[in-house]
Design a protein around this motif. Sequence first.
Motif, PDB file in Angstrom:
ATOM      1  N   LEU A   2      29.139 -10.078  27.856  1.00  0.00           N
ATOM      2  CA  LEU A   2      28.346 -12.056  28.201  1.00  0.00           C
ATOM      3  C   LEU A   2      27.946 -13.003  26.884  1.00  0.00           C
ATOM      4  CD1 LEU A   2      26.496  -9.856  31.484  1.00  0.00           C
ATOM      5  CD2 LEU A   2      28.818 -11.685  31.231  1.00  0.00           C
ATOM      6  N   GLY A   3      28.315 -12.114  25.727  1.00  0.00           N
ATOM      7  CA  GLY A   3      27.479 -12.714  24.939  1.00  0.00           C
ATOM      8  C   GLY A   3      25.861 -12.313  24.567  1.00  0.00           C
ATOM      9  N   ALA A  85      33.286  -5.285  38.287  1.00  0.00           N
ATOM     10  CA  ALA A  85      32.615  -5.895  37.145  1.00  0.00           C
ATOM     11  C   ALA A  85      31.391  -5.601  36.584  1.00  0.00           C
ATOM     12  CB  ALA A  85      32.576  -7.800  37.642  1.00  0.00           C
ATOM     13  N   PHE A  86      31.643  -4.543  34.949  1.00  0.00           N
ATOM     14  CA  PHE A  86      30.527  -4.206  34.344  1.00  0.00           C
ATOM     15  C   PHE A  86      30.090  -4.962  33.151  1.00  0.00           C
ATOM     16  CE2 PHE A  86      28.843  -1.679  30.640  1.00  0.00           C
ATOM     17  CZ  PHE A  86      28.409  -0.811  31.327  1.00  0.00           C
ATOM     18  N   PRO A  92      32.100  -5.817  24.712  1.00  0.00           N
ATOM     19  CA  PRO A  92      31.890  -4.937  25.042  1.00  0.00           C
ATOM     20  C   PRO A  92      32.271  -3.848  24.122  1.00  0.00           C
ATOM     21  CG  PRO A  92      33.524  -5.898  26.916  1.00  0.00           C
ATOM     22  CD  PRO A  92      32.173  -6.832  25.348  1.00  0.00           C
ATOM     23  N   PHE A  93      33.237  -4.191  23.116  1.00  0.00           N
ATOM     24  CA  PHE A  93      33.254  -3.099  22.151  1.00  0.00           C
ATOM     25  C   PHE A  93      33.466  -3.346  20.699  1.00  0.00           C
ATOM     26  CE2 PHE A  93      38.500  -1.982  24.462  1.00  0.00           C
ATOM     27  CZ  PHE A  93      38.036  -1.785  25.438  1.00  0.00           C
ATOM     28  N   PHE A  94      31.633  -4.089  20.529  1.00  0.00           N
ATOM     29  CA  PHE A  94      30.957  -3.767  19.386  1.00  0.00           C
ATOM     30  C   PHE A  94      29.670  -3.615  19.388  1.00  0.00           C
ATOM     31  CE2 PHE A  94      29.317  -5.892  16.328  1.00  0.00           C
ATOM     32  CZ  PHE A  94      29.616  -5.402  15.153  1.00  0.00           C
ATOM     33  N   TYR A  95      29.536  -1.990  19.724  1.00  0.00           N
ATOM     34  CA  TYR A  95      28.785  -1.606  20.021  1.00  0.00           C
ATOM     35  C   TYR A  95      27.739  -1.515  21.258  1.00  0.00           C
ATOM     36  CZ  TYR A  95      27.680  -0.843  14.289  1.00  0.00           C
ATOM     37  OH  TYR A  95      28.142  -0.705  13.385  1.00  0.00           O
ATOM     38  N   GLY A  96      28.863  -2.215  22.082  1.00  0.00           N
ATOM     39  CA  GLY A  96      28.931  -2.306  23.545  1.00  0.00           C
ATOM     40  C   GLY A  96      28.285  -1.128  24.465  1.00  0.00           C
ATOM     41  N   SER A  97      27.575  -0.851  25.321  1.00  0.00           N
ATOM     42  CA  SER A  97      26.968  -0.229  26.352  1.00  0.00           C
ATOM     43  C   SER A  97      28.471   0.146  26.969  1.00  0.00           C
ATOM     44  CB  SER A  97      26.343  -0.671  26.880  1.00  0.00           C
ATOM     45  OG  SER A  97      26.192  -1.665  27.791  1.00  0.00           O
ATOM     46  N   VAL A 114      37.161  -9.102  28.783  1.00  0.00           N
ATOM     47  CA  VAL A 114      37.155  -9.407  28.221  1.00  0.00           C
ATOM     48  C   VAL A 114      35.725  -9.597  26.742  1.00  0.00           C
ATOM     49  CG1 VAL A 114      35.902 -11.724  29.397  1.00  0.00           C
ATOM     50  CG2 VAL A 114      37.039  -9.961  30.580  1.00  0.00           C
ATOM     51  N   PRO A 115      36.788 -10.122  25.789  1.00  0.00           N
ATOM     52  CA  PRO A 115      35.671 -10.534  25.053  1.00  0.00           C
ATOM     53  C   PRO A 115      34.646 -10.920  24.626  1.00  0.00           C
ATOM     54  CG  PRO A 115      37.565 -11.220  24.429  1.00  0.00           C
ATOM     55  CD  PRO A 115      37.638 -11.117  25.655  1.00  0.00           C
ATOM     56  N   GLY A 116      33.025 -11.182  24.318  1.00  0.00           N
ATOM     57  CA  GLY A 116      32.051 -11.656  23.910  1.00  0.00           C
ATOM     58  C   GLY A 116      32.110 -12.542  23.211  1.00  0.00           C
ATOM     59  N   VAL A 117      30.892 -13.191  22.586  1.00  0.00           N
ATOM     60  CA  VAL A 117      30.162 -13.762  21.695  1.00  0.00           C
ATOM     61  C   VAL A 117      29.330 -12.747  20.758  1.00  0.00           C
ATOM     62  CG1 VAL A 117      28.713 -15.285  21.160  1.00  0.00           C
ATOM     63  CG2 VAL A 117      30.235 -16.020  22.145  1.00  0.00           C
TER      64      VAL A 117
END
Length: 217
Positions: A2-3, A85-86, A92-97, A114-117
């Motif tokens: 979600l950025g 939808a999480f 999500p994959f850059f230090y994401g939970s 879905v990548p985020g900012v």
Amino acid sequence: GLGPGDPELVTLKALRLLRAAAVIAYPAPKGGDSFARSIAAEWISPAQREIAIPFPMRPGPPPAGLYDDAAASIAAALDVGDDVAFLCQGDPFFYGSFAPVFARLAPRYNVTIVPGVSSLVACAAAAATPLVPHDDTVTVIPATMPEAELARRLAGCDSAAIIKLGRHAAKVQKILAALGLLDAAIYVERASQPRERVAPLAEIDPALSHGARARVP
């Protein structure tokens, strides 16, 4: 993903899937509101079921059992045919939970990422300073590292983005000063949010930093 906080930075793909899902899951501090949910709040329908995953607000990674429980709750919804939808702050994959939850669900279910900012590029935009120019390299360094290792990595890179600053701000300031880099470091707090703050890191009171980032040319 979600950025970093501004709802206008949510991608069209994330919004489409968010609106279509029967169930919305998100991390939330125990007894508090979910920041990830707050980013997407205007698009969540009362008809959508919500799964709040309690995350402890303390240093260090959450226990493995928390991710086991989260994956089990999501799997229960998937097993009855509901899409989930999480919501994940940033990417999500850059230090994401979400990464540990993904590892538990991906072997059994179809998962779309879905990548985020990322907060890093949001901080660079807030500071109006390129994160890395031309053919230079950028090193992403968690401030949670031991002091000697943090100093070694900072001394050997073209530019660095120091994340997870928080209670480690004083340590980082000390190391950067010893390396002669403190005056070049830029501090960014709450990038893209209404209370965004950008300032020289040398001017920051370490006791008042809030999950910020420091960029060192």
